[in-house]
Enzyme design. Structure first.
Site, PDB file in Angstrom:
ATOM      1  N   HIS B  68      40.023  54.051  40.766  1.00 16.69           N
ATOM      2  CA  HIS B  68      38.741  54.477  41.372  1.00 16.69           C
ATOM      3  C   HIS B  68      38.602  55.978  41.179  1.00 16.69           C
ATOM      4  O   HIS B  68      39.460  56.749  41.598  1.00 16.69           O
ATOM      5  CB  HIS B  68      38.692  54.100  42.859  1.00 16.69           C
ATOM      6  CG  HIS B  68      38.610  52.625  43.088  1.00 16.69           C
ATOM      7  ND1 HIS B  68      39.374  51.953  44.020  1.00 16.69           N
ATOM      8  CD2 HIS B  68      37.867  51.660  42.470  1.00 16.69           C
ATOM      9  CE1 HIS B  68      39.101  50.665  43.974  1.00 16.69           C
ATOM     10  NE2 HIS B  68      38.186  50.456  43.051  1.00 16.69           N
ATOM     11  N   ALA B  69      37.503  56.372  40.556  1.00 19.73           N
ATOM     12  CA  ALA B  69      37.363  57.739  40.024  1.00 19.73           C
ATOM     13  C   ALA B  69      37.533  58.814  41.091  1.00 19.73           C
ATOM     14  O   ALA B  69      38.181  59.832  40.871  1.00 19.73           O
ATOM     15  CB  ALA B  69      36.002  57.871  39.362  1.00 19.73           C
ATOM     16  N   ARG B  70      36.987  58.595  42.291  1.00 21.29           N
ATOM     17  CA  ARG B  70      36.937  59.673  43.297  1.00 21.29           C
ATOM     18  C   ARG B  70      38.273  59.877  43.992  1.00 21.29           C
ATOM     19  O   ARG B  70      38.435  60.808  44.771  1.00 21.29           O
ATOM     20  CB  ARG B  70      35.869  59.368  44.326  1.00 21.29           C
ATOM     21  CG  ARG B  70      36.036  58.063  45.082  1.00 21.29           C
ATOM     22  CD  ARG B  70      34.779  57.768  45.871  1.00 21.29           C
ATOM     23  NE  ARG B  70      34.829  56.473  46.559  1.00 21.29           N
ATOM     24  CZ  ARG B  70      33.809  55.997  47.271  1.00 21.29           C
ATOM     25  NH1 ARG B  70      32.688  56.707  47.347  1.00 21.29           N
ATOM     26  NH2 ARG B  70      33.890  54.833  47.891  1.00 21.29           N
ATOM     27  N   GLU B  71      39.251  59.001  43.726  1.00 18.70           N
ATOM     28  CA  GLU B  71      40.530  59.085  44.440  1.00 18.70           C
ATOM     29  C   GLU B  71      41.498  59.982  43.660  1.00 18.70           C
ATOM     30  O   GLU B  71      42.473  59.532  43.065  1.00 18.70           O
ATOM     31  CB  GLU B  71      41.068  57.673  44.660  1.00 18.70           C
ATOM     32  CG  GLU B  71      40.105  56.812  45.474  1.00 18.70           C
ATOM     33  CD  GLU B  71      40.378  55.314  45.440  1.00 18.70           C
ATOM     34  OE1 GLU B  71      39.537  54.558  45.957  1.00 18.70           O
ATOM     35  OE2 GLU B  71      41.421  54.901  44.896  1.00 18.70           O
ATOM     36  N   ASN B 143      38.664  47.353  40.356  1.00 13.74           N
ATOM     37  CA  ASN B 143      39.615  46.577  41.147  1.00 13.74           C
ATOM     38  C   ASN B 143      38.987  45.309  41.694  1.00 13.74           C
ATOM     39  O   ASN B 143      39.431  44.758  42.706  1.00 13.74           O
ATOM     40  CB  ASN B 143      40.203  47.415  42.278  1.00 13.74           C
ATOM     41  CG  ASN B 143      41.584  46.919  42.682  1.00 13.74           C
ATOM     42  OD1 ASN B 143      42.289  46.296  41.874  1.00 13.74           O
ATOM     43  ND2 ASN B 143      41.973  47.145  43.908  1.00 13.74           N
ATOM     44  N   ARG B 144      37.903  44.879  41.085  1.00 15.48           N
ATOM     45  CA  ARG B 144      37.282  43.586  41.398  1.00 15.48           C
ATOM     46  C   ARG B 144      37.039  42.800  40.104  1.00 15.48           C
ATOM     47  O   ARG B 144      36.391  41.746  40.138  1.00 15.48           O
ATOM     48  CB  ARG B 144      35.925  43.789  42.102  1.00 15.48           C
ATOM     49  CG  ARG B 144      35.958  44.505  43.425  1.00 15.48           C
ATOM     50  CD  ARG B 144      36.713  43.740  44.493  1.00 15.48           C
ATOM     51  NE  ARG B 144      36.582  44.363  45.814  1.00 15.48           N
ATOM     52  CZ  ARG B 144      37.260  45.420  46.225  1.00 15.48           C
ATOM     53  NH1 ARG B 144      38.170  45.964  45.406  1.00 15.48           N
ATOM     54  NH2 ARG B 144      37.097  45.951  47.410  1.00 15.48           N
ATOM     55  N   ALA B 197      43.548  55.736  47.163  1.00 10.87           N
ATOM     56  CA  ALA B 197      43.419  56.521  48.405  1.00 10.87           C
ATOM     57  C   ALA B 197      42.087  56.119  49.030  1.00 10.87           C
ATOM     58  O   ALA B 197      41.188  55.664  48.322  1.00 10.87           O
ATOM     59  CB  ALA B 197      43.395  58.017  48.062  1.00 10.87           C
ATOM     60  N   TYR B 248      41.465  44.467  53.969  1.00 13.81           N
ATOM     61  CA  TYR B 248      40.421  43.433  54.082  1.00 13.81           C
ATOM     62  C   TYR B 248      40.543  42.513  52.868  1.00 13.81           C
ATOM     63  O   TYR B 248      41.216  42.843  51.889  1.00 13.81           O
ATOM     64  CB  TYR B 248      39.015  44.027  54.145  1.00 13.81           C
ATOM     65  CG  TYR B 248      38.792  45.244  53.292  1.00 13.81           C
ATOM     66  CD1 TYR B 248      38.578  46.497  53.871  1.00 13.81           C
ATOM     67  CD2 TYR B 248      38.817  45.169  51.901  1.00 13.81           C
ATOM     68  CE1 TYR B 248      38.378  47.619  53.083  1.00 13.81           C
ATOM     69  CE2 TYR B 248      38.630  46.285  51.115  1.00 13.81           C
ATOM     70  CZ  TYR B 248      38.408  47.507  51.720  1.00 13.81           C
ATOM     71  OH  TYR B 248      38.225  48.623  50.943  1.00 13.81           O
ATOM     72  N   GLU B 270      47.801  53.056  49.217  1.00 11.85           N
ATOM     73  CA  GLU B 270      46.639  53.823  49.674  1.00 11.85           C
ATOM     74  C   GLU B 270      47.210  55.121  50.260  1.00 11.85           C
ATOM     75  O   GLU B 270      47.743  55.132  51.361  1.00 11.85           O
ATOM     76  CB  GLU B 270      45.861  53.043  50.753  1.00 11.85           C
ATOM     77  CG  GLU B 270      45.122  51.828  50.228  1.00 11.85           C
ATOM     78  CD  GLU B 270      43.815  52.192  49.532  1.00 11.85           C
ATOM     79  OE1 GLU B 270      43.380  53.347  49.679  1.00 11.85           O
ATOM     80  OE2 GLU B 270      43.245  51.319  48.842  1.00 11.85           O
TER      81      GLU B 270
END
Lengths: 99, 308
Positions: B68-71, B143-144, B197, B248, B270
């Site tokens: 995920h790019a923003r992490e 990740n989906r 994260a 979740y 995470e």
């Protein structure tokens, strides 16, 4: 400024719904608002007693505050000016480059 | 050069790629650099292989960062791991043993297009940058998009959603390239680790259902040992458990795919924090976050050398 200062005044709210009623109320609010959900990753995953961190644009923060007050939903502001935090995170580097 | 490279700041994609080439050039006996394919926008998908060339079919550990790019703390950790592994090989017997007996495949930036975009345009971009002709929104949640219970609960079929599963499984070139590599090396890869994260959690399968994995006892004790090792650094507590109940339910995730593909230990970290800074973890916290995570990863890797 980084990102052309586009995040100035944006805020991150943390809402921890205390009941399913509040969960539904928060989901309802988010349907009327374009937000960037930091966690969970989609509104469908918001559940009671779990934090929902919501990045809200500066021109919507007052609207959200007012509606959360009206719904008696407790919230806290995690980040009061996103642009400031972004500058802090790597800002010194760009000032160093400027130097 | 690699000696001046600052591991305690966040780096844009081009600096990370130059760093990979420098690491490869300066450590010919322990490092191999190769590309496993190209991203949607045509960028190479680089993987660093770390480990002593002692024998051909060593067990292996896969670690990817930056799904995920923003992490941003993810790619920072992958760089930190490489630095620590190479710098401590000579004087740390436990790391030397790991590098002699295992190979580590490190993918510092999985979602290269998204990461580049998060530096240049939208700091909070999450997805890939692929485009479907008839929709105006871009990107798929990497990740989906894996071929395991694809696009079921916890994923969205709508292209504008942050959890969009894509037009079909492995539609994203980045996901397809990693899946192809791991399928090819499935007999040797014994642990899959994906760094995300933020939430301070260590998650393992299943994500897509409330059920217990067959080797639960081994995975659970590996996770428990890992978070204890992490805690020993600075007293930071990480929760651990099956992703579906600890975080979740989500479908099409990489750890479920890796586990289904035969990798017995699949984890998603995470990293810090729990929301005070969120994705904007200050550079001053890169060191402690990576130091504690290093201990956890070494614990997981050491566990692979023992029987469970």
């Amino acid at each position: 400024y980084l990102y052309n200062n586009r995040y100035v005044g944006d805020q991150v709210f943390r809402i921890i719904p205390s009941s399913n009623t509040e969960v539904q109320a928060v989901k309802q609010l988010l349907q009327n608002l374009t937000v960037d959900l930091w966690q969970p990753n989609s509104a469908s995953l918001i559940r009671d007693n779990s934090p929902a961190d919501i990045h809200v644009g500066r021109n919507k923060t007052q609207w959200l505050r007012r509606h959360l007050h009206q719904a008696h939903i407790h919230y806290e502001v995690l980040i009061s000016n996103l642009q400031t935090e972004i500058e802090k995170q790597t800002g010194y580097r760009s000032s160093r480059k400027r130097r | 050069s690699e000696l001046q490279y600052d591991y305690e700041v966040y780096h844009p994609l081009e600096e990370i790629q130059s760093w990979m080439f420098e690491i490869n050039r300066t450590h010919p006996h322990l490092v191999d650099l190769f590309s496993i394919g190209q991203s949607y926008e045509g960028r190479p998908l680089y993987v660093l292989q770390l480990g002593k060339r002692t024998r051909p079919f060593k067990k292996a550990v896969w670690i990817d960062c930056g799904v995920h790019a923003r992490e941003w703390i993810g790619p920072a950790f992958c760089q930190w791991f490489v630095k620590e592994a190479l710098n401590s090989y000579q004087h740390d017997s436990s790391m030397r043993r790991l590098m002699n007996q295992l190979n580590f495949y490190i993918m510092p930036v999985f979602n290269v297009d998204g990461y580049h975009y998060s530096w240049k345009t939208d700091r909070f971009w999450r997805k890939t940058r692929s485009k479907i002709p008839k929709y105006h929104c871009r990107g798929v949640d990497a990740n989906r998009n894996w071929k395991v219970k694809w696009c079921d609960e916890g994923a969205s079929l709508h292209p504008c959603d942050d959890t969009y599963c894509g037009p079909f499984p492995e539609s994203e070139p980045e996901v397809k390239a990693v899946a192809k590599f791991l399928r090819k090396h499935r007999k040797r890869v014994k642990a899959y680790i994906s760094i995300h994260a933020y939430a301070q959690m260590l998650l393992y399968p299943y994500s897509y259902k409330y059920a217990t994995i067959p080797n639960f006892n081994c995975v659970e004790s590996a996770a428990q040992n890992a978070v204890s090792a992490l805690y020993s650094a600075y007293g930071v507590r990480y929760r651990y458990g099956p992703a579906s109940t600890t975080l979740y339910v989500s479908s099409g995730s990489s750890i479920d795919w890796a586990y289904k593909n035969g990798i017995p230990y699949a984890f998603a970290f995470e990293l810090r924090d729990t929301g005070y800074y969120g994705f904007l973890l200050p550079e001053a916290l890169i060191n402690p976050t990576c130091t504690e995570t290093m201990r956890a990863i070494k614990t997981i890797a050491s566990g692979l050398l023992k029987k469970c």
